[in-house]
Design a protein around this motif. Structure first.
Motif, short mmCIF file in Angstrom:
data_model
loop_
_atom_site.label_atom_id
_atom_site.label_comp_id
_atom_site.label_asym_id
_atom_site.label_seq_id
_atom_site.Cartn_x
_atom_site.Cartn_y
_atom_site.Cartn_z
N THR A 193 9.14 2.69 -10.93
CA THR A 193 9.22 2.93 -9.49
C THR A 193 8.41 1.87 -8.76
O THR A 193 7.46 1.31 -9.30
CB THR A 193 8.69 4.33 -9.12
OG1 THR A 193 7.29 4.40 -9.43
CG2 THR A 193 9.43 5.42 -9.88
N ASN A 194 8.80 1.62 -7.52
CA ASN A 194 8.06 0.66 -6.69
C ASN A 194 8.11 1.16 -5.25
O ASN A 194 9.04 1.87 -4.86
CB ASN A 194 8.66 -0.73 -6.79
CG ASN A 194 7.69 -1.80 -6.29
OD1 ASN A 194 6.52 -1.52 -6.07
ND2 ASN A 194 8.19 -3.00 -6.11
N THR A 195 7.11 0.79 -4.47
CA THR A 195 6.99 1.31 -3.12
C THR A 195 6.60 0.22 -2.14
O THR A 195 6.01 -0.79 -2.51
CB THR A 195 5.94 2.44 -3.06
OG1 THR A 195 4.69 1.93 -3.60
CG2 THR A 195 6.37 3.63 -3.90
N SER A 206 8.53 4.48 4.93
CA SER A 206 8.34 3.63 3.76
C SER A 206 9.65 3.49 3.00
O SER A 206 10.54 4.34 3.07
CB SER A 206 7.28 4.24 2.83
OG SER A 206 6.07 4.44 3.53
N THR A 207 9.76 2.41 2.25
CA THR A 207 10.93 2.17 1.40
C THR A 207 10.49 2.24 -0.06
O THR A 207 9.45 1.71 -0.42
CB THR A 207 11.54 0.79 1.69
OG1 THR A 207 11.97 0.75 3.06
CG2 THR A 207 12.74 0.54 0.79
N SER A 208 11.30 2.93 -0.86
CA SER A 208 10.97 3.12 -2.26
C SER A 208 12.17 2.76 -3.13
O SER A 208 13.31 2.71 -2.66
CB SER A 208 10.56 4.57 -2.53
OG SER A 208 9.54 4.97 -1.66
N GLY A 209 11.88 2.53 -4.40
CA GLY A 209 12.97 2.23 -5.32
C GLY A 209 12.62 2.63 -6.73
O GLY A 209 11.44 2.78 -7.07
N SER A 232 -0.56 9.13 3.77
CA SER A 232 -1.47 8.30 2.98
C SER A 232 -0.66 7.56 1.92
O SER A 232 0.46 7.98 1.57
CB SER A 232 -2.55 9.15 2.30
OG SER A 232 -1.98 9.94 1.26
N PHE A 233 -1.22 6.48 1.41
CA PHE A 233 -0.54 5.72 0.37
C PHE A 233 -0.40 6.56 -0.89
O PHE A 233 0.61 6.48 -1.60
CB PHE A 233 -1.31 4.43 0.09
CG PHE A 233 -0.61 3.52 -0.88
CD1 PHE A 233 0.45 2.75 -0.45
CD2 PHE A 233 -0.99 3.45 -2.21
CE1 PHE A 233 1.12 1.91 -1.33
CE2 PHE A 233 -0.33 2.62 -3.09
CZ PHE A 233 0.72 1.85 -2.64
N ALA A 234 -1.42 7.38 -1.20
CA ALA A 234 -1.37 8.22 -2.40
C ALA A 234 -0.23 9.22 -2.31
O ALA A 234 0.52 9.43 -3.27
CB ALA A 234 -2.70 8.94 -2.59
N GLU A 235 -0.09 9.86 -1.14
CA GLU A 235 1.02 10.82 -0.95
C GLU A 235 2.36 10.12 -1.13
O GLU A 235 3.26 10.65 -1.78
CB GLU A 235 0.94 11.43 0.45
CG GLU A 235 2.12 12.35 0.77
CD GLU A 235 2.20 12.71 2.24
OE1 GLU A 235 3.26 13.26 2.65
OE2 GLU A 235 1.23 12.45 2.99
N ILE A 241 7.16 8.63 -7.18
CA ILE A 241 7.03 8.77 -8.63
C ILE A 241 7.72 10.05 -9.07
O ILE A 241 8.43 10.09 -10.09
CB ILE A 241 5.56 8.75 -9.06
CG1 ILE A 241 4.98 7.34 -8.89
CG2 ILE A 241 5.41 9.21 -10.50
CD1 ILE A 241 3.50 7.25 -9.12
N ALA A 242 7.54 11.13 -8.27
CA ALA A 242 8.21 12.40 -8.57
C ALA A 242 9.73 12.21 -8.56
O ALA A 242 10.45 12.77 -9.39
CB ALA A 242 7.78 13.46 -7.58
N GLN A 243 10.24 11.43 -7.60
CA GLN A 243 11.67 11.18 -7.53
C GLN A 243 12.15 10.41 -8.75
O GLN A 243 13.22 10.70 -9.31
CB GLN A 243 11.99 10.38 -6.25
CG GLN A 243 13.48 10.15 -6.01
CD GLN A 243 14.22 11.42 -5.71
OE1 GLN A 243 13.68 12.33 -5.11
NE2 GLN A 243 15.46 11.51 -6.17
#
Length: 248
Positions: A193-195, A206-209, A232-235, A241-243
């Protein structure tokens, strides 16, 4: 297919599966085109006879071309590409002689919705983006650029159209690029995963992949803007990561 004791997949309702003595037979269908594959030769022949009894069908032999995707076989594995689809697209958009781009989108782009933006042809923009969505089947490298373009489908500007044309220029640089599935001798399952935290300049989303591999081969991928603003960045990291874990 259910009458022939095949189970319909929950993840894709056009996929039917049958297990027997450690072997598997699969059928996937799109309208009137289908692929039958597996390692149970007897069941594949039986399925073909059953289908021929119910419908008028034609066996086209070993899979070579399906819905715009070319399948090339070798002793090493399979290669999937959409080169003809890309070349036809470039011809239709008169981009065969365009200047090549080495990336599908400008790094650190500032694409967004502005009050003074100049609107472009909405129908053409939407048509091209839909084509890119289909091309993403064999081009994970354009997934992020396409996910950005999708965000402006309702009101595209000249800047957004320029970003779409850059994707075309990038595809022109290597129209035959695709996915290679190798015989790596294992079926290890891996996920990455990347964010990109709060980088959207319009709404701070935010964009995630994520990418998932089976046996060292890429099988699924996704690039998506999150629906909510993370506090927050942690959230944000945990959410995606859960996804990725859910995808695995």
């Amino acid at each position: 297919m259910k009458k022939f004791s095949y189970q319909q997949a929950n993840t894709d309702h056009t996929l039917f599966i049958k297990h027997r003595a450690g072997k598997v037979t699969l059928l996937i269908i799109y309208v009137d085109d289908m692929i039958v594959i597996g390692d149970d030769t007897a069941k594949i022949e039986e399925l073909q006879k059953c289908l021929a009894f119910e419908f008028e069908i034609k066996d086209l032999g070993s899979l070579k071309y399906f819905l715009g995707v070319k399948v090339t076989r070798s002793k090493h594995g399979l290669f999937l590409s959409q080169r003809k689809y890309v070349m036809d697209l470039l011809a239709n958009t008169r981009m065969l002689d365009c200047k090549l781009a080495d990336t599908p989108i400008v790094e650190n782009h500032k694409l967004g919705v502005y009050v003074d933006q100049v609107l472009t042809n909405k129908e053409r923009y939407q048509r091209l983006v839909r084509v890119f969505i289909y091309l993403s089947l064999t081009h994970p490298d354009i997934a992020y650029a396409v996910s950005v373009a999708i965000q402006f489908m309702h009101s595209p500007s000249d800047d957004h159209m320029a970003a779409v044309m850059r994707i075309l220029s990038y595809l022109k640089s290597a129209p035959g690029r695709g996915l290679l599935f190798l015989k790596n001798g294992h079926l290890d399952l891996e996920g990455y995963t990347n964010t990109d935290y709060a980088r959207n300049i319009t709404d701070r989303h935010s964009t995630s992949g994520y990418f998932t591999f089976v046996g060292g081969n890429l099988v699924t991928w996704c690039s998506k803007k999150q629906n909510v603003v993370s506090r927050s960045f942690a959230e944000f990291e945990y959410r995606w990561i859960a996804q990725g874990v859910c995808e695995i």
